[in-house]
Design a protein around this motif. Structure first.
Motif, short mmCIF file in Angstrom:
data_model
loop_
_atom_site.label_atom_id
_atom_site.label_comp_id
_atom_site.label_asym_id
_atom_site.label_seq_id
_atom_site.Cartn_x
_atom_site.Cartn_y
_atom_site.Cartn_z
N LYS A 2 0.84 -1.19 0.00
CA LYS A 2 0.00 0.00 0.00
C LYS A 2 0.87 1.24 0.00
O LYS A 2 1.89 1.30 0.70
N PHE A 4 1.15 5.60 0.26
CA PHE A 4 0.53 6.85 0.69
C PHE A 4 1.31 8.03 0.15
O PHE A 4 2.52 7.96 -0.08
N SER A 7 2.93 10.19 4.99
CA SER A 7 2.85 9.34 6.18
C SER A 7 3.36 10.12 7.38
O SER A 7 4.42 10.76 7.32
N LYS A 23 -4.74 16.95 5.79
CA LYS A 23 -5.90 16.48 5.01
C LYS A 23 -6.75 17.65 4.53
O LYS A 23 -7.35 17.59 3.45
N SER A 30 -3.57 10.80 -0.29
CA SER A 30 -3.72 9.72 0.70
C SER A 30 -2.76 9.98 1.85
O SER A 30 -1.55 10.14 1.65
N CYS A 32 -1.68 8.93 5.96
CA CYS A 32 -1.80 7.91 7.00
C CYS A 32 -0.98 8.30 8.22
O CYS A 32 0.13 8.84 8.09
N ASN A 162 -10.14 11.46 10.33
CA ASN A 162 -10.81 10.25 9.84
C ASN A 162 -12.01 10.58 8.97
O ASN A 162 -12.22 9.98 7.90
N GLY A 166 -8.84 10.43 6.11
CA GLY A 166 -7.52 10.02 6.56
C GLY A 166 -7.55 8.64 7.19
O GLY A 166 -8.61 8.14 7.57
N LEU A 167 -6.38 8.03 7.31
CA LEU A 167 -6.27 6.68 7.86
C LEU A 167 -5.31 6.69 9.04
O LEU A 167 -4.23 7.28 8.97
N LEU A 169 -3.36 4.00 11.50
CA LEU A 169 -3.00 2.60 11.73
C LEU A 169 -2.37 2.48 13.11
O LEU A 169 -1.21 2.87 13.31
N TYR A 193 5.02 -0.45 3.91
CA TYR A 193 4.23 0.56 3.23
C TYR A 193 5.18 1.48 2.47
O TYR A 193 6.33 1.68 2.87
N THR A 195 5.70 5.40 0.88
CA THR A 195 5.21 6.77 1.03
C THR A 195 6.08 7.73 0.24
O THR A 195 7.29 7.52 0.10
#
Length: 397
Positions: A2, A4, A7, A23, A30, A32, A162, A166-167, A169, A193, A195
């Protein structure tokens, strides 16, 4: 794997404020946040005193001075808009000796230069009106200092992030970073990941994350544990707001003080002693890797050489409750050992440079594909939105 666009490492208040602003600025990107714990704001954010600082102490034109007062206004506006509880209970900084008066006056002048509003030098009578149990010869009153729960504020930042796509983890600890021509590969305990851009807001581990990118900024994080007690329910009436001594200008720590919490409790402390683990909340918490990184750094020993007397005094106060109480009695003479209960501690990520200097200011460093918040101690939480705003001006993607 994945991938982004951006990050962010670290799910504390600075990391989530940055994520929220990122964001908003880049809604199509994207983004994270990687957090090694199973909850947000577990460490410095969740274990601080909860003070909304006004910006009195900081050297004019420093980043702390530039960020704190505007940051506190942004924070209060955000809380008003999002129905987050806070209280402007005010802070009283007191001089108990003649030799402290010049430093108190300097603090007043410094606060005014930093833009802090409604600061007032007060006499004994006014001090008694504000804090009846305090004995002092002069005070500096800051009605624009307040209290808040920074964990709840961080959660509000996270919710907005969120909701905007946004994500986050959790349970994702960063283990290594590899760099190729176009991106960074983030190896975590769960997965790898990719980025394009990294923002390091990892607090107690900020230097370690920078080192994963082969960056050496000649700064080492050395953890200091701030130990405090909670006043008994019967003794809480002795404190209306925040009561601080005139600080030692040569140290980044403010001395033991009384802090009202947003839940109504009152904390007494903290003193500052070196921790033997970056997450060492108890006296005998030991992490051999953390200790080695502190003790093997030449700047650490230069710092010890310059501050050993203060260090010994803090260690003695840590081990001797009566000494701790005696320090508190300089602020409230009627306080006694029976008024103190429920000891606790937080850990401060104190950055030290190669010359042994305790970094007094924020330290933010930029590279082509990353930003590193190497040091953001108090008033980092107060300034979280202002720091995030600054990072958005620095970011290049």
């Amino acid at each position: 794997m994945k991938k982004f666009d951006i990050s962010i490492i670290g799910g504390g208040i600075v990391g989530l404020a940055t994520a929220m602003y990122a964001k908003e600025k880049y809604p199509e990107k994207s983004i994270c946040v990687f957090e090694k714990e199973n909850i947000l704001a577990k460490h410095q954010t969740g274990n601080n005193s909860g003070v909304i600082h006004a910006g009195i102490y900081y050297q004019p034109n420093s980043q702390k001075a530039k960020f704190c007062w505007p940051g506190s206004l942004l924070l209060r506006k955000f809380c008003d808009q999002n129905e987050i509880e806070y209280e402007m209970c005010g802070k009283l900084i007191i001089a108990t000796k003649e030799e402290e008066l010049e430093r108190l006056n300097t603090l007043h002048e410094r606060g005014l230069k930093n833009g802090v509003q409604d600061l007032e030098l007060v006499d004994k009578q006014k001090i008694k009106e504000i804090e009846p149990y305090v004995e002092a010869i002069k005070g500096l009153w800051s009605p624009n200092t307040g209290i808040i729960d920074y964990k709840k504020l961080t959660e509000a930042y996270a919710n907005i992030f969120n909701n905007n796509g946004g994500l986050i983890l959790k349970n994702h600890e960063l283990i290594n970073i590899e760099e190729n021509d176009k991106s960074l590969i983030l190896e975590t305990n769960n997965d790898e990941y990719e980025t394009n851009y990294l923002i390091n807001c990892s607090g107690l581990f900020a230097d370690r994350v920078a080192k994963m990118m082969d960056l050496d900024f000649d700064v080492r994080i050395v953890p200091f544990r701030g130990e405090y007690y909670t006043l008994t329910n019967e003794s809480e009436k002795m404190v209306n707001g925040l009561i601080y001594p005139v600080p030692d200008p040569d140290l980044p720590f403010l001395g033991v003080h009384f802090t009202k919490r947003i839940n109504g409790e009152v904390e007494a402390g903290p003193n500052a002693v070196m921790a033997y683990s970056r997450e060492g909340y108890k006296k005998f918490d030991i992490n051999l890797k953390d200790m080695y990184e502190s003790f093997s750094y030449p700047g650490f020993w230069k710092m010890v050489k310059s501050n050993w007397k203060t260090g010994l005094s803090e260690q003695y106060r840590s081990l001797n409750k009566l000494k701790f109480v005696k320090s508190l009695q300089t602020l409230i003479p009627s306080i006694s050992s029976k008024d103190l209960t429920d000891p606790g501690a937080g850990v401060r990520a104190q950055a030290i440079d190669k010359n042994g200097n305790l970094l007094q200011d924020f330290s933010i460093v930029k590279t082509d594909n990353s930003l590193h918040v190497l040091s953001a101690p108090s008033p980092g939480a107060t300034s979280s939105l202002k720091i995030a705003e600054h990072l958005m001006h620095e970011i290049t993607i």
